[in-house]
Design a protein around this motif. Structure first.
Motif, short mmCIF file in Angstrom:
data_model
loop_
_atom_site.label_atom_id
_atom_site.label_comp_id
_atom_site.label_asym_id
_atom_site.label_seq_id
_atom_site.Cartn_x
_atom_site.Cartn_y
_atom_site.Cartn_z
N ILE A 197 -30.01 13.29 -37.12
CA ILE A 197 -28.91 13.76 -37.97
C ILE A 197 -29.28 14.94 -38.85
N LEU A 198 -30.41 15.59 -38.55
CA LEU A 198 -30.77 16.79 -39.29
C LEU A 198 -29.79 17.92 -38.98
N GLU A 199 -29.52 18.76 -39.97
CA GLU A 199 -28.62 19.89 -39.77
C GLU A 199 -29.33 20.98 -38.97
N THR A 200 -28.68 21.44 -37.93
CA THR A 200 -29.26 22.48 -37.09
C THR A 200 -29.46 23.77 -37.88
N GLY A 201 -30.64 24.36 -37.75
CA GLY A 201 -30.93 25.62 -38.41
C GLY A 201 -31.40 25.48 -39.84
N ARG A 202 -31.39 24.27 -40.38
CA ARG A 202 -31.84 24.07 -41.76
C ARG A 202 -33.31 23.65 -41.78
N GLN A 203 -34.05 24.17 -42.74
CA GLN A 203 -35.46 23.84 -42.87
C GLN A 203 -35.65 22.64 -43.79
N TYR A 204 -36.56 21.75 -43.40
CA TYR A 204 -36.83 20.54 -44.17
C TYR A 204 -38.33 20.39 -44.43
N THR A 205 -38.63 19.82 -45.58
CA THR A 205 -39.97 19.32 -45.84
C THR A 205 -39.98 17.86 -45.41
N VAL A 206 -40.93 17.49 -44.56
CA VAL A 206 -40.96 16.14 -44.01
C VAL A 206 -42.11 15.35 -44.64
N TYR A 207 -41.77 14.21 -45.21
CA TYR A 207 -42.77 13.30 -45.77
C TYR A 207 -42.85 12.08 -44.87
N GLN A 208 -44.06 11.73 -44.46
CA GLN A 208 -44.26 10.57 -43.60
C GLN A 208 -45.33 9.66 -44.18
N CYS A 209 -45.18 8.37 -43.91
CA CYS A 209 -46.16 7.40 -44.39
C CYS A 209 -46.88 6.77 -43.20
N PRO A 210 -48.21 6.72 -43.23
CA PRO A 210 -48.96 6.13 -42.12
C PRO A 210 -48.65 4.65 -41.94
N TYR A 211 -48.99 4.15 -40.78
CA TYR A 211 -48.80 2.75 -40.42
C TYR A 211 -49.59 1.85 -41.37
N ASN A 240 -42.08 3.67 -47.19
CA ASN A 240 -42.74 2.57 -46.52
C ASN A 240 -43.42 3.02 -45.23
N SER A 241 -44.19 2.11 -44.64
CA SER A 241 -44.92 2.38 -43.41
C SER A 241 -44.00 2.86 -42.30
N ARG A 242 -44.46 3.86 -41.53
CA ARG A 242 -43.74 4.40 -40.37
C ARG A 242 -42.37 4.95 -40.73
N SER A 243 -42.22 5.46 -41.93
CA SER A 243 -40.95 6.00 -42.38
C SER A 243 -41.06 7.51 -42.58
N SER A 244 -39.93 8.20 -42.45
CA SER A 244 -39.88 9.65 -42.63
C SER A 244 -38.75 10.02 -43.57
N LEU A 245 -39.05 10.86 -44.55
CA LEU A 245 -38.06 11.37 -45.49
C LEU A 245 -37.94 12.88 -45.28
N TYR A 246 -36.71 13.35 -45.09
CA TYR A 246 -36.45 14.77 -44.84
C TYR A 246 -35.75 15.37 -46.06
N VAL A 247 -36.42 16.33 -46.69
CA VAL A 247 -35.90 16.96 -47.90
C VAL A 247 -35.67 18.44 -47.60
N PRO A 248 -34.44 18.95 -47.79
CA PRO A 248 -34.18 20.37 -47.54
C PRO A 248 -35.15 21.27 -48.31
N ALA A 249 -35.55 22.37 -47.70
CA ALA A 249 -36.53 23.27 -48.31
C ALA A 249 -36.05 23.83 -49.63
N ASP A 250 -34.73 23.96 -49.80
CA ASP A 250 -34.18 24.51 -51.04
C ASP A 250 -33.69 23.42 -52.00
N TYR A 251 -34.15 22.17 -51.80
CA TYR A 251 -33.81 21.06 -52.69
C TYR A 251 -34.45 21.30 -54.06
N PRO A 252 -33.74 21.06 -55.17
CA PRO A 252 -32.36 20.58 -55.30
C PRO A 252 -31.34 21.70 -55.56
N LYS A 253 -31.74 22.97 -55.34
CA LYS A 253 -30.85 24.08 -55.64
C LYS A 253 -29.55 24.00 -54.85
#
Length: 260
Positions: free
Chosen positions: A38-52, A69-82
């Motif tokens: 569900i990421l927006e096409t063409g938008r840049q994200y910073t991806v945070y991941q947590c190891p198993y 949590n374990s095996r989870s990914s958080l996607y934050v837009p590069a221009d967050y929170p502007k």
């Protein structure tokens, strides 16, 4: 005179080995992580991941705190929170959100979308699974399905102590209540057991770290487990319990095997 050795075949062989090794590493990594659908096409994200088997604390630019949590990914837009306070989650995390005036915090998964001015909440929603849960510990939140439903698209308003159960396969979203103390303990990084049956203990660990626990053997102790356990890693937690209850364990990439 000494004959000069031709190193080209050796160098070529070394390069081939390195390329093959790199390919194996890339393939292995990609098997366990693919980008959210569900990421927006063409938008840049910073991806945070947590190891198993671990949990990771992240602080975003607007002071929002995330316990991933374990095996989870958080996607934050590069221009967050502007450009807004919108993030995407594939997995499970606790969020502690601070009020920033008119700019609400928006958390989206492939099943649910939540809007909250401030508060503390927990979201569990893995894209490879059909179910999702949302727990609101404090504050208020508006929760809707993140996809279009042919039967019900009505939002739910939640207050502290209320939760959402959702299942995309059967197009379900229901509001329920839950015990606040248990979720608060989990947020604070501790598991509290009071003569708790062994299988229930492992179910809580499974839920906490987002891993599959398989219990083997017929000599499961009949007595319950009591105590307060603090740990940031699955291995430390299992070691402490193993010393207390006497079992062995094996951690793999797919599951944890407990043997009595």
């Amino acid at each position: 005179m000494k004959k000069r050795r031709n190193w080209q075949p050796v160098a070529l062989a070394l390069i081939m080995v390195m390329l093959i090794a790199s390919g194996v590493l890339y393939y292995t990594a990609s098997r366990h992580h693919t980008s959210s659908s569900i990421l927006e096409t063409g938008r840049q994200y910073t991806v945070y991941q947590c190891p198993y088997g671990e949990r990771k604390t992240i602080t975003l630019a607007d002071s929002t705190t995330v316990l991933l949590n374990s095996r989870s990914s958080l996607y934050v837009p590069a221009d967050y929170p502007k450009s807004g306070r919108n993030v995407i989650l594939d997995g499970e995390a606790f969020f502690r959100v601070h009020n920033m005036g008119n700019e609400a915090f928006v958390l989206t998964t492939d099943k649910l979308k939540t809007v909250s001015a401030e508060g503390t909440f927990r979201m569990r929603s893995l894209e490879k699974q059909s179910g999702a849960t949302f727990y609101l510990l404090s504050g208020a939140a508006l929760v809707t399905k993140s996809y279009h439903s042919t039967t019900d698209n009505q939002p739910e308003n939640l207050l502290g102590g209320e939760m959402i159960l959702a299942n995309k396969d059967i197009d379900l979203m229901e509001k329920e209540t839950f015990p606040l103390a248990e979720q608060q303990d989990c947020l604070e990084g501790k598991l509290v057991f009071n003569n708790t049956p062994v299988h229930t203990v492992f179910k809580k660990i499974e839920d906490w770290f987002g891993v599959e626990m398989v219990v083997q053997g017929r000599d499961t102790p009949p007595q319950g487990i009591s105590g307060v356990f603090h740990s940031d890693s699955l291995q430390d937690m299992l070691k402490a319990l193993g010393d207390s209850v006497d079992f062995s364990y094996r951690i793999t990439r797919e599951k944890v095997v407990i043997r009595f």
